[in-house]
Scaffold this motif. Structure first.
Motif, PDB file in Angstrom:
ATOM      1  N   GLN A   1     -25.988 -10.339  51.442  1.00  0.00           N
ATOM      2  CA  GLN A   1     -26.428 -10.673  50.138  1.00  0.00           C
ATOM      3  C   GLN A   1     -25.577  -9.773  49.271  1.00  0.00           C
ATOM      4  O   GLN A   1     -25.299  -8.607  49.587  1.00  0.00           O
ATOM      5  CB  GLN A   1     -28.104 -10.371  49.714  1.00  0.00           C
ATOM      6  CG  GLN A   1     -28.627 -11.225  50.365  1.00  0.00           C
ATOM      7  CD  GLN A   1     -30.283 -11.134  50.102  1.00  0.00           C
ATOM      8  OE1 GLN A   1     -30.701 -10.068  49.633  1.00  0.00           O
ATOM      9  NE2 GLN A   1     -31.005 -12.225  49.938  1.00  0.00           N
ATOM     10  N   ALA A   2     -25.466 -10.154  47.980  1.00  0.00           N
ATOM     11  CA  ALA A   2     -24.592  -9.543  46.999  1.00  0.00           C
ATOM     12  C   ALA A   2     -25.017  -8.127  46.770  1.00  0.00           C
ATOM     13  O   ALA A   2     -26.423  -8.030  46.727  1.00  0.00           O
ATOM     14  CB  ALA A   2     -24.379 -10.377  45.733  1.00  0.00           C
ATOM     15  N   GLY A   3     -24.483  -7.054  46.755  1.00  0.00           N
ATOM     16  CA  GLY A   3     -24.812  -5.581  46.430  1.00  0.00           C
ATOM     17  C   GLY A   3     -24.876  -5.007  47.861  1.00  0.00           C
ATOM     18  O   GLY A   3     -25.309  -3.943  48.070  1.00  0.00           O
ATOM     19  N   GLY A   4     -24.861  -5.864  49.045  1.00  0.00           N
ATOM     20  CA  GLY A   4     -25.025  -5.229  50.303  1.00  0.00           C
ATOM     21  C   GLY A   4     -23.909  -4.437  50.936  1.00  0.00           C
ATOM     22  O   GLY A   4     -22.952  -4.457  50.433  1.00  0.00           O
ATOM     23  N   SER A   5     -23.734  -4.173  52.133  1.00  0.00           N
ATOM     24  CA  SER A   5     -22.814  -3.480  52.825  1.00  0.00           C
ATOM     25  C   SER A   5     -22.615  -3.958  54.129  1.00  0.00           C
ATOM     26  O   SER A   5     -23.454  -4.530  54.932  1.00  0.00           O
ATOM     27  CB  SER A   5     -22.941  -1.918  52.869  1.00  0.00           C
ATOM     28  OG  SER A   5     -23.184  -1.357  51.687  1.00  0.00           O
ATOM     29  N   LEU A   6     -21.471  -3.888  54.493  1.00  0.00           N
ATOM     30  CA  LEU A   6     -21.091  -4.077  56.010  1.00  0.00           C
ATOM     31  C   LEU A   6     -19.968  -3.459  56.282  1.00  0.00           C
ATOM     32  O   LEU A   6     -19.120  -2.911  55.346  1.00  0.00           O
ATOM     33  CB  LEU A   6     -20.455  -5.803  55.948  1.00  0.00           C
ATOM     34  CG  LEU A   6     -21.425  -6.647  56.177  1.00  0.00           C
ATOM     35  CD1 LEU A   6     -20.685  -8.064  56.108  1.00  0.00           C
ATOM     36  CD2 LEU A   6     -22.074  -6.675  57.421  1.00  0.00           C
ATOM     37  N   THR A   7     -19.881  -3.041  57.700  1.00  0.00           N
ATOM     38  CA  THR A   7     -18.726  -2.198  58.377  1.00  0.00           C
ATOM     39  C   THR A   7     -17.895  -3.214  59.202  1.00  0.00           C
ATOM     40  O   THR A   7     -18.618  -3.486  60.182  1.00  0.00           O
ATOM     41  CB  THR A   7     -19.134  -1.013  59.018  1.00  0.00           C
ATOM     42  OG1 THR A   7     -19.968  -0.184  57.973  1.00  0.00           O
ATOM     43  CG2 THR A   7     -17.862  -0.149  59.706  1.00  0.00           C
TER      44      THR A   7
END
Length: 116
Positions: free
Chosen positions: A13-19
């Motif tokens: 979702q918008a505002g989230g994080s991923l690596t």
């Protein structure tokens, strides 16, 4: 020949994080530049971030302050930490390396989708 395998993409979702992580194998000592590019549907592939000579980092203006690129010489990976993701970050992300003889290699790509 350098081989690259990306992982870590997905839906967030918008505002989230991923690596994202790119595992590198082959003549690693010959690598001069390691980076991440992305290609959104209908658009050209663009540079997101790279590391030159092991320590100089460059970022696209659109991701400065939100994304961080790092190289792990022990694990032989180049990672892209992506925070505060926006729908416009949706794209296929590709790992890229350039050797000292200017030969380049690309990974197969990993999809990142950011929902609003």
């Amino acid at each position: 020949q350098v081989q690259l395998v990306e992982s870590g993409g997905g839906l967030v979702q918008a505002g989230g994080s991923l690596t994202l992580s790119c595992a590198v194998s082959g003549p690693i000592d010959s690598i001069e530049v390691m980076g991440w590019y992305r290609q959104a549907q209908g658009k050209q592939r663009e540079l997101v971030a790279n590391i030159v000579s092991g320590y100089l980092t460059n970022y696209a203006d659109s991701v400065k302050g939100r994304f961080t690129i790092s190289r792990d010489k022990v694990k032989n990976t180049v990672d892209l930490q992506m925070n505060s993701l926006k729908p416009e970050d949706t794209a296929v992300y590709y790992c890229n390396v350039i050797l000292s003889d200017l030969r380049g290699s690309w990974g197969q790509g990993t999809q990142v989708t950011v929902s609003s």
